[in-house]
Design a protein around this motif. Structure first.
Motif, PDB file in Angstrom:
ATOM      1  N   TYR A 230       0.856  -1.184   0.000  1.00 37.97           N
ATOM      2  CA  TYR A 230       0.000   0.000   0.000  1.00 37.97           C
ATOM      3  C   TYR A 230       0.891   1.231   0.000  1.00 37.97           C
ATOM      4  O   TYR A 230       2.093   1.168   0.304  1.00 37.97           O
ATOM      5  CB  TYR A 230      -0.977   0.008   1.174  1.00 37.97           C
ATOM      6  CG  TYR A 230      -0.348   0.077   2.556  1.00 37.97           C
ATOM      7  CD1 TYR A 230       0.185   1.258   3.068  1.00 37.97           C
ATOM      8  CD2 TYR A 230      -0.309  -1.053   3.366  1.00 37.97           C
ATOM      9  CE1 TYR A 230       0.749   1.321   4.329  1.00 37.97           C
ATOM     10  CE2 TYR A 230       0.247  -1.006   4.639  1.00 37.97           C
ATOM     11  CZ  TYR A 230       0.767   0.186   5.113  1.00 37.97           C
ATOM     12  OH  TYR A 230       1.335   0.241   6.365  1.00 37.97           O
ATOM     13  N   GLU A 261      -3.508   9.332   4.509  1.00 40.57           N
ATOM     14  CA  GLU A 261      -4.201   8.620   3.439  1.00 40.57           C
ATOM     15  C   GLU A 261      -3.442   7.337   3.131  1.00 40.57           C
ATOM     16  O   GLU A 261      -2.217   7.340   2.984  1.00 40.57           O
ATOM     17  CB  GLU A 261      -4.290   9.488   2.186  1.00 40.57           C
ATOM     18  CG  GLU A 261      -5.055  10.790   2.388  1.00 40.57           C
ATOM     19  CD  GLU A 261      -5.005  11.695   1.169  1.00 40.57           C
ATOM     20  OE1 GLU A 261      -4.398  11.284   0.154  1.00 40.57           O
ATOM     21  OE2 GLU A 261      -5.559  12.802   1.237  1.00 40.57           O
ATOM     22  N   ASP A 263      -3.673   3.994   0.484  1.00 39.32           N
ATOM     23  CA  ASP A 263      -4.290   3.391  -0.704  1.00 39.32           C
ATOM     24  C   ASP A 263      -3.687   2.006  -0.927  1.00 39.32           C
ATOM     25  O   ASP A 263      -2.456   1.858  -1.011  1.00 39.32           O
ATOM     26  CB  ASP A 263      -4.047   4.248  -1.942  1.00 39.32           C
ATOM     27  CG  ASP A 263      -4.709   5.615  -1.839  1.00 39.32           C
ATOM     28  OD1 ASP A 263      -5.707   5.720  -1.107  1.00 39.32           O
ATOM     29  OD2 ASP A 263      -4.226   6.562  -2.486  1.00 39.32           O
ATOM     30  N   GLU A 273      -9.262   2.450   0.050  1.00 39.93           N
ATOM     31  CA  GLU A 273      -8.734   3.798   0.215  1.00 39.93           C
ATOM     32  C   GLU A 273      -9.227   4.331   1.556  1.00 39.93           C
ATOM     33  O   GLU A 273     -10.424   4.536   1.739  1.00 39.93           O
ATOM     34  CB  GLU A 273      -9.193   4.718  -0.918  1.00 39.93           C
ATOM     35  CG  GLU A 273      -8.653   4.323  -2.288  1.00 39.93           C
ATOM     36  CD  GLU A 273      -9.093   5.290  -3.378  1.00 39.93           C
ATOM     37  OE1 GLU A 273      -9.667   6.351  -3.023  1.00 39.93           O
ATOM     38  OE2 GLU A 273      -8.875   4.994  -4.560  1.00 39.93           O
TER      39      GLU A 273
END
Length: 705
Positions: A230, A261, A263, A273
């Motif tokens: 990620y 954040e 992802d 997300e």
């Protein structure tokens, strides 16, 4: 490295074992008798006001800003690497939370700059919302007070308290008018780059500081580097402005913002997300204008908001359709604090009196929506609400008092305190729930504390402490009602009682000019622990498959006891050796089974050496194989973890305005698995994903103008 001249690298000291003038493992300089230049750590966790380490009974780990820089600490996992009594769930950009002496989750209070932080939230067997959403670069000090803390901090102080203090404008400015600093760093474990900018100046009469942080990294891999990857990005901003109104009164405004954040893309049918945002505003007023009722008064009002937005794509079991999930967690907290202190001197006894009141209002939501898209692109349904728990309004209000009595010329100090709390829990209106069936909670609790510290002579002191703790039933466990059809269902429970604890602690400390040694023994009993329990089964449309019905219940009485040791020896002004070790044993008294939250015997040894502008540290972390294992509900053995030994290396170079910090962790590339990461797993499960990263190199360069 003689204590009066240098500061060593690691700060893991039992607070109550320190003599007056002694400090934590990270600050051995405070051990030198009669040294006027000694600066002892000042902590606030012991009495809600600033105190010297040696004046407090109880165990506390202290991590300072220098430790954060020299150990290249970026999160909770790296922050407590050298405290054998603390373990951390999660790493890198994952949700993180700590466990202290076998007690973790929301059974610990987290305080940042006087404010309560967001609750943690677990689901599916792992932590979804963590407790570590902050940038470590702006931190001045972190304290972890071990054992119950409800006599001062109220609910959630069942197993301890974590106090995070960030730097104020005057910490940067000192006697200067301006301050500017830049730093850039790299963390090898998750290939994270970091950039930080700090500025401070006077805007008229207001001392003002701003700290900006930017991070960008990836996942922390297991040893064989086979975990799904990620990408993560983080941004933080800490603004403070302070004004001395007159010689006795001051005011401070704070804005604290953090966003992360993450992802992750595995395939077109599996991606996530996550965006975690935490921000808070507060106003602090401090007064040292003495009155008949107090010598000092600290007041704070704050608002904080935490939100997690999780957008997920998942394949539908037995179908070619895809689910697009929009799962959020939201929590707003409004808080008020007032803490008063009064010193009363007498001929035979001096009193240090602290009293105050707290009020916190929580507003918690768990909105979840699902959209399902068929293989041909058509929408089967859109933004359908999903069941979890209805959300809740929680109110915490408490008044407390604590008196420290120092008996003149006797070496004896007594501490007596108590706190009275009122708490309420009310379910929010929700279309999925019949709120008439979800009872409101409204209860009170009294949490006492009693401690004694006795100075035997110049080298030895002892202490004893008893503290009560409690935790209100959390909203998600009291009102949770969801499941995965047709396999399981979690039922709400309106009859949960508050969890309670009684913590006892004994300590001994010995020290001289060249060495010190501290020892602690502790025993904690926990009642009404809230755990999931299988309460029934139902037949399903699948032949041979029954739906399992679970419910959170007060099901267990638990005991945890243990011993902690630490010490240090200084050979000379440049060389010292330090050690710490922890052993704990925990048992569920209802089942006579060992607890999976307790770690095996573990510890570390550190060698510190100073050479001109260089400072070096070599650390050896060791853990014993876990042998005290419970079985699952079917009597099957659970997984254990082998013992291991790891070597970490640190170096610091300082020249003029430049500082360079370097670290090599797991220097010999050892494959290992901490027991805390696999506790409760089946013995025959594939546990390779829980192995830890191999050798990693990290560095940071800082420049101050």
């Amino acid at each position: 490295m003689k204590p009066q001249k240098h500061k060593s690298l690691f700060s893991l000291s039992p607070l109550a074992l320190a003599l007056a003038g002694a400090t934590s493992m990270l600050a051995p300089q405070a051990l030198a008798e009669g040294d006027e230049d000694i600066v002892e750590h000042i902590v606030v966790s012991g009495a809600r006001i600033e105190q010297n380490l040696g004046d407090i009974a109880g165990s506390v780990t202290v991590v300072t800003d220098e430790d954060i820089e020299r150990q290249l600490i970026t999160n909770l996992t790296t922050m407590f690497r050298y405290d054998p009594s603390i373990s951390v769930e999660g790493n890198g950009a994952q949700a993180q939370g700590i466990t202290v002496r076998g007690v973790g989750g929301n059974r610990l209070v987290y305080i940042k700059d006087g404010r309560r932080t967001n609750d943690g939230y677990a689901g599916g067997g792992s932590l979804i919302v963590g407790r570590g959403y902050f940038d470590s670069y702006s931190i001045k000090q972190v304290e972890v007070a071990k054992g119950a803390a409800s006599s001062l901090y109220g609910s959630d102080g069942l197993g301890g308290i974590v106090v995070v203090s960030t730097k104020d404008p005057l910490d940067y400015l000192g006697n200067d008018k301006q301050h500017l600093a830049l730093s850039a760093g790299y963390q090898g474990e998750n290939e994270q780059t970091e950039f930080n900018l700090t500025g401070a100046t006077y805007l008229g009469d207001w001392a003002t500081s701003a700290v900006l942080g930017i991070q960008s990294g990836s996942e922390v891999q297991n040893f064989d580097e086979e975990l799904p990857g990620y990408d993560s990005d983080g941004h933080s901003l800490l603004l403070k402005t302070f004004k001395q109104l007159d010689k006795d009164n001051s005011i401070k405004f704070t804005l604290d913002y953090y966003q992360q954040e993450v992802d992750q893309f595995i395939s077109a049918a599996s991606s996530t997300e996550n965006e975690d945002t935490s921000w808070a505003v507060s106003i602090d007023f401090n007064s040292t204008a003495k009155t008949a009722w107090y010598d000092s008064w600290q007041s704070q009002a704050y608002f904080s908001r935490y939100q997690q937005e999780s957008e997920q794509v998942r394949a539908v079991r037995g179908s070619a359709s895809l689910d697009y999930n929009d799962y959020d967690f939201e929590q707003d907290i409004i808080g008020l604090r007032n803490v008063f202190a009064k010193n009363i001197s007498g001929q035979t006894v001096n009193h240090q009196l602290v009293y105050g009141l707290d009020y916190d209002q929580y507003d918690t939501l768990r909105p979840r929506f699902k959209t399902r898209v068929a293989a041909d692109g058509s929408t089967e349904f859109s933004n359908a609400p999903q069941k979890a728990f209805p959300g809740a309004d929680t109110t915490l209000a408490g008044v407390f008092v604590q008196d420290t009595l120092e008996f003149n010329d006797s070496g004896l100090s007594l501490v007596a305190g108590a706190r009275f709390d009122y708490y309420s829990l009310e379910a929010k209106s929700n279309e999925f729930f019949n709120t008439a069936e979800l009872d409101d909670y409204s209860e009170t609790a009294l949490s006492p504390k009693l401690a004694a510290i006795y100075q035997l002579n110049e080298q030895f002191s002892v202490y004893a402490q008893y503290v009560a703790g409690f935790k209100i039933p959390p909203h998600d466990q009291a009102y949770q009602s969801h499941g995965v059809e047709p396999f399981y269902q979690i039922l709400p429970n309106n009859d949960l009682d508050a969890e309670e604890s009684d913590s006892f602690e004994l300590g001994l400390r010995a020290s001289s000019d060249d060495w010190r040694f501290n020892a602690i023994g502790f025993y904690s009993q926990f009642d009404n622990f809230i755990e999931t329990k299988l309460v029934g089964t139902e037949p399903t449309f699948i032949p041979g498959v029954n739906k399992s019905l679970f419910q959170y219940q007060n099901v267990s009485e638990t005991e945890i006891q243990g011993i902690e040791l630490e010490g240090e020896y200084w050979f000379n002004d440049s060389l010292s050796v330090a050690m710490s070790a922890a052993y704990a044993d925990g048992e569920n008294k209802e089942t006579d089974q060992a607890l999976t939250t307790v770690n095996p015997l573990n510890g570390n040894i550190r060698v510190n050496y100073d050479l001109d502008d260089w400072q070096f540290t070599a650390a050896w972390r060791v853990a014993k194989r876990m042998t005290d294992l419970p079985t699952d509900s079917q009597g099957n053995e659970l997984a254990t973890a082998a013992g291991y030994g790891l070597v970490d290396l640190f170096a610091r170079y300082q020249m003029a305005n430049w500082t360079v910090d370097m670290a090599v962790t797991n220097a010999f590339d050892k494959e290992y698995t901490p027991y805390s990461s696999i506790a409760g797993q089946a013995a025959n499960a594939n546990l390779s994903q829980y192995t830890q990263a191999g050798r990693n190199v990290s560095a940071q360069v800082s420049y101050s103008f």
